[in-house]
Design a protein around this motif. Structure first.
Motif, mmCIF file in Angstrom:
data_model
loop_
_atom_site.group_PDB
_atom_site.id
_atom_site.type_symbol
_atom_site.label_atom_id
_atom_site.label_comp_id
_atom_site.label_asym_id
_atom_site.label_seq_id
_atom_site.Cartn_x
_atom_site.Cartn_y
_atom_site.Cartn_z
ATOM 1 N N VAL A 147 0.864 -1.177 0.000
ATOM 2 C CA VAL A 147 0.000 0.000 0.000
ATOM 3 C C VAL A 147 0.903 1.229 0.000
ATOM 4 O O VAL A 147 1.644 1.464 0.953
ATOM 5 C CB VAL A 147 -0.929 0.026 1.231
ATOM 6 N N ALA A 148 0.863 1.986 -1.088
ATOM 7 C CA ALA A 148 1.683 3.197 -1.193
ATOM 8 C C ALA A 148 0.857 4.403 -0.771
ATOM 9 O O ALA A 148 -0.213 4.659 -1.335
ATOM 10 C CB ALA A 148 2.186 3.380 -2.627
ATOM 11 N N ILE A 149 1.342 5.122 0.222
ATOM 12 C CA ILE A 149 0.661 6.336 0.705
ATOM 13 C C ILE A 149 1.570 7.514 0.408
ATOM 14 O O ILE A 149 2.660 7.623 0.979
ATOM 15 C CB ILE A 149 0.360 6.247 2.214
ATOM 16 N N ARG A 150 1.134 8.370 -0.481
ATOM 17 C CA ARG A 150 1.946 9.516 -0.894
ATOM 18 C C ARG A 150 1.472 10.771 -0.165
ATOM 19 O O ARG A 150 0.337 11.219 -0.315
ATOM 20 C CB ARG A 150 1.855 9.720 -2.403
ATOM 21 N N VAL A 151 2.356 11.329 0.655
ATOM 22 C CA VAL A 151 2.023 12.513 1.445
ATOM 23 C C VAL A 151 2.472 13.755 0.674
ATOM 24 O O VAL A 151 3.637 13.852 0.260
ATOM 25 C CB VAL A 151 2.714 12.473 2.825
ATOM 26 N N VAL A 152 1.552 14.688 0.474
ATOM 27 C CA VAL A 152 1.863 15.906 -0.273
ATOM 28 C C VAL A 152 1.342 17.117 0.486
ATOM 29 O O VAL A 152 0.422 17.021 1.298
ATOM 30 C CB VAL A 152 1.255 15.891 -1.700
ATOM 31 N N ASP A 153 1.961 18.258 0.215
ATOM 32 C CA ASP A 153 1.480 19.533 0.745
ATOM 33 C C ASP A 153 0.885 20.318 -0.423
ATOM 34 O O ASP A 153 1.463 20.342 -1.518
ATOM 35 C CB ASP A 153 2.641 20.317 1.369
ATOM 36 N N PRO A 154 -0.277 20.954 -0.232
ATOM 37 C CA PRO A 154 -0.902 21.687 -1.339
ATOM 38 C C PRO A 154 0.028 22.704 -2.004
ATOM 39 O O PRO A 154 -0.048 22.928 -3.223
ATOM 40 C CB PRO A 154 -2.093 22.386 -0.668
ATOM 41 N N MET A 155 0.949 23.324 -1.228
ATOM 42 C CA MET A 155 1.843 24.323 -1.804
ATOM 43 C C MET A 155 2.880 23.702 -2.740
ATOM 44 O O MET A 155 3.477 24.407 -3.558
ATOM 45 C CB MET A 155 2.538 25.114 -0.698
ATOM 46 N N GLU A 156 3.098 22.390 -2.624
ATOM 47 C CA GLU A 156 3.988 21.719 -3.572
ATOM 48 C C GLU A 156 3.348 21.608 -4.948
ATOM 49 O O GLU A 156 4.052 21.503 -5.956
ATOM 50 C CB GLU A 156 4.332 20.317 -3.079
ATOM 51 N N LEU A 157 2.024 21.595 -4.973
ATOM 52 C CA LEU A 157 1.304 21.430 -6.223
ATOM 53 C C LEU A 157 0.872 22.761 -6.829
ATOM 54 O O LEU A 157 0.753 22.877 -8.046
ATOM 55 C CB LEU A 157 0.067 20.548 -5.999
ATOM 56 N N ASP A 158 0.637 23.736 -5.976
ATOM 57 C CA ASP A 158 0.155 25.034 -6.472
ATOM 58 C C ASP A 158 0.662 26.135 -5.542
ATOM 59 O O ASP A 158 0.039 26.437 -4.522
ATOM 60 C CB ASP A 158 -1.380 25.042 -6.525
ATOM 61 N N LEU A 213 -3.196 9.255 -2.206
ATOM 62 C CA LEU A 213 -2.706 10.609 -1.945
ATOM 63 C C LEU A 213 -3.311 11.140 -0.653
ATOM 64 O O LEU A 213 -4.530 11.119 -0.462
ATOM 65 C CB LEU A 213 -3.081 11.527 -3.117
ATOM 66 N N VAL A 214 -2.452 11.609 0.262
ATOM 67 C CA VAL A 214 -2.903 12.200 1.522
ATOM 68 C C VAL A 214 -2.268 13.575 1.644
ATOM 69 O O VAL A 214 -1.040 13.701 1.654
ATOM 70 C CB VAL A 214 -2.511 11.328 2.737
ATOM 71 N N GLY A 215 -3.092 14.602 1.728
ATOM 72 C CA GLY A 215 -2.601 15.966 1.835
ATOM 73 C C GLY A 215 -2.422 16.390 3.287
ATOM 74 O O GLY A 215 -3.102 15.876 4.185
#
Length: 301
Positions: free
Chosen positions: A212-223, A278-280
């Motif tokens: 199970v791959a859980i990718r942690v991202v921050d909204p500012m990394e995307l926009d 994807l988990v923000g």
């Protein structure tokens, strides 16, 4: 006086785990479970059976194909492969990617140990690697939470200003494969930002385990919003540059770079045969985990 790991676990038990366990009603135990290993009986082969379960000795004697049946092994060994690299520190002081990683790890560990299962962890940074052997119980979850904090602090203390390397995700996944020998469930929690070429190792991990791959991202990394003149630092290499975030040309180039990076990660996941959840950092961990389990069950239906 309660320690930081104890406070974290108590907060998650009160805010997330009780509600999550009730809403899923044990479904995470049926979605993520081990395979049987205890022989129970023999029966005639049907076209839907796995040919690997054919008992060739009995088949030869009776001149009819027979398969072995096994008692289901309900105990699951879960491994948490946790990316503690520099890029995981991105985000706000209150809730950065590293905080989300810790919350997810502690929540998953407690959920699995509540079901009588064992949980181990691989804490990875290019400079520091720590393996926490799988065990059960609440005290083990507390120990794991403390190890995450200590290992992250040690990795940061060894990170020098002259470091220019990005995260070696391939090495992290190879370490996971070498450590987790018995078939089980492997949660890889990372932003998957690092050196390319990790998808083959992720794919090989799926041959033995449920991954199970859980990718942690921050909204500012995307926009990245318009913040005027700011100093931007590459969390992996430490390189700093002054940029004007209000410049349309900069925003255009940034958008193109983000799109290229996201497309590359998505393509690598497809080649590995893994769906990333994807988990923000702005997401409720309860909702994120409920959605993750429901998506996993829907793919199996």
């Amino acid at each position: 006086m309660a320690t930081a790991p104890d406070r974290l676990l108590r907060r998650l038990e009160w805010q997330v785990i009780r509600r999550l366990d009730g809403r899923l009603q044990g479904s995470y135990r049926t979605v993520f479970r081990g395979s049987g290993i205890d022989f129970a009986d023999l029966r005639e082969y049907t076209p839907e059976d796995d040919v690997r379960h054919i008992d060739w000795n009995v088949t030869a004697r009776l001149d009819e194909p027979y398969v072995r049946q096994y008692t289901e092994d309900r105990e699951v060994t879960a491994w948490l492969v946790l990316d503690l690299s520099a890029s995981m520190r991105f985000g706000g002081a209150e809730r950065g990617k590293d905080s989300v990683l810790a919350e997810l790890a502690v929540t998953l560990a407690r959920l699995f140990t509540l079901g009588g299962n064992r949980v181990g962890a691989i804490l990875y940074d290019n400079r520091v690697q720590r393996v926490v052997p799988p065990r059960g119980g609440r005290n083990h979850v507390l120990h794991l939470a403390g190890e995450i904090t200590r290992t992250a602090a040690l990795a940061e203390s060894r990170r020098g200003k002259k470091d220019t390397g990005t995260t070696d995700l391939d090495a992290m996944l190879r370490l996971a494969a070498a450590t987790a020998r018995r078939r089980g469930v492997v949660f890889v929690v990372s932003d998957f930002l690092g050196d390319a070429g990790w998808e083959a190792s992720l794919g090989r991990l799926t041959m033995r385990h449920e991954v199970v791959a859980i990718r942690v991202v921050d909204p500012m990394e995307l926009d990245l919003p318009d913040l005027g003149l700011v100093v931007v630092e590459d969390a992996e290499t430490g390189e700093q540059v002054l940029v004007d975030t209000s410049d349309p040309l900069f925003q255009q180039r940034l958008r193109a770079g983000v799109d290229e990076r996201e497309a590359a990660v998505a393509a690598a996941m497809r080649r590995a045969g893994v769906t990333a959840h994807l988990v923000g950092t702005d997401q409720d961990p309860l909702q994120a985990l409920v959605a993750m389990v429901r998506r996993t069950k829907a793919r199996r239906a």
